[in-house]
Design a protein around this motif. Sequence first.
Motif, PDB file in Angstrom:
ATOM      1  N   LEU A  40      -4.186   2.639  -7.145  1.00 36.80           N
ATOM      2  CA  LEU A  40      -5.195   2.780  -5.864  1.00 36.80           C
ATOM      3  C   LEU A  40      -6.549   3.779  -5.804  1.00 36.80           C
ATOM      4  O   LEU A  40      -7.374   4.274  -5.245  1.00 36.80           O
ATOM      5  CB  LEU A  40      -4.477   3.143  -4.693  1.00 36.80           C
ATOM      6  N   TYR A  46     -10.736   3.141  -2.943  1.00 42.42           N
ATOM      7  CA  TYR A  46     -10.145   4.650  -3.350  1.00 42.42           C
ATOM      8  C   TYR A  46     -11.556   5.512  -2.386  1.00 42.42           C
ATOM      9  O   TYR A  46     -12.660   5.702  -2.829  1.00 42.42           O
ATOM     10  CB  TYR A  46      -9.817   5.029  -4.303  1.00 42.42           C
ATOM     11  N   SER A  47     -11.294   6.518  -2.179  1.00 35.90           N
ATOM     12  CA  SER A  47     -12.306   7.535  -0.674  1.00 35.90           C
ATOM     13  C   SER A  47     -11.277   8.768  -0.611  1.00 35.90           C
ATOM     14  O   SER A  47      -9.902   8.725  -0.408  1.00 35.90           O
ATOM     15  CB  SER A  47     -12.585   7.262   0.827  1.00 35.90           C
ATOM     16  N   SER A  51      -7.078  10.537   1.658  1.00 39.13           N
ATOM     17  CA  SER A  51      -6.263  10.535   0.791  1.00 39.13           C
ATOM     18  C   SER A  51      -5.367  11.912   0.965  1.00 39.13           C
ATOM     19  O   SER A  51      -6.154  13.531   1.020  1.00 39.13           O
ATOM     20  CB  SER A  51      -6.107  10.543  -0.768  1.00 39.13           C
ATOM     21  N   THR A  67      -7.381   2.879   2.072  1.00 40.17           N
ATOM     22  CA  THR A  67      -7.784   2.626   1.004  1.00 40.17           C
ATOM     23  C   THR A  67      -8.879   1.586   1.143  1.00 40.17           C
ATOM     24  O   THR A  67      -8.227   0.559   2.531  1.00 40.17           O
ATOM     25  CB  THR A  67      -7.995   2.170  -0.065  1.00 40.17           C
ATOM     26  N   ALA A 165      -6.855  -3.745  -0.649  1.00 41.64           N
ATOM     27  CA  ALA A 165      -7.866  -3.331  -1.657  1.00 41.64           C
ATOM     28  C   ALA A 165      -7.492  -3.430  -2.488  1.00 41.64           C
ATOM     29  O   ALA A 165      -6.050  -4.291  -2.590  1.00 41.64           O
ATOM     30  CB  ALA A 165      -7.758  -1.730  -1.628  1.00 41.64           C
TER      31      ALA A 165
END
Length: 170
Positions: A40, A46-47, A51, A67, A165
């Motif tokens: 991930l 992914y950003s 997270s 995600t 994702a």
Amino acid sequence: MQIRQEVFDDRAGIYAVTHAAFSKDDHLVEPMEVGLVQQLFECDGYSPTFSLVATNDKTVIAHVIATWGTIDGKHKLLGLGPLVVAPEFQSKGAGTALMQAIADRAESEHVAGIVLLGDTGYYKRFGYEPAMARGIFPSEPAWGDNFMVRVFNERALPTGRYRYAAPYGC
């Protein structure tokens, strides 16, 4: 306990917490969730904004990630998971704090909603409801009501079939 956005130096701690949270009887076998989190971090969905870690004296004790997935391949929508808490910190508020923090972050970023696959009894307290009732269908129909959504902007919420994702494989 401090809640903050994950940074690269947190990754070893995140993997360790994920391993501890998902290990069964054999702690020498790496749970598949550790590999999933690694993938991930490297996927297009992914950003770092989504997270988050909970720390205790600079030690990662919990992690949550969301995600970007898609609805009908066109509309982006966040998919949450996994949420992990070190066993010795479970039932002490770290998971709840992370769930609130990621919801606050998504809402402040004007995200229409977040989907997840999980226990309806647990996630209902965070404002999640069955996604199919909102017109969002899982890639695996057997998930039923365990595929849930938290809505932040009803007018902007897309409908259709959701795909997580790429690392999720569904």
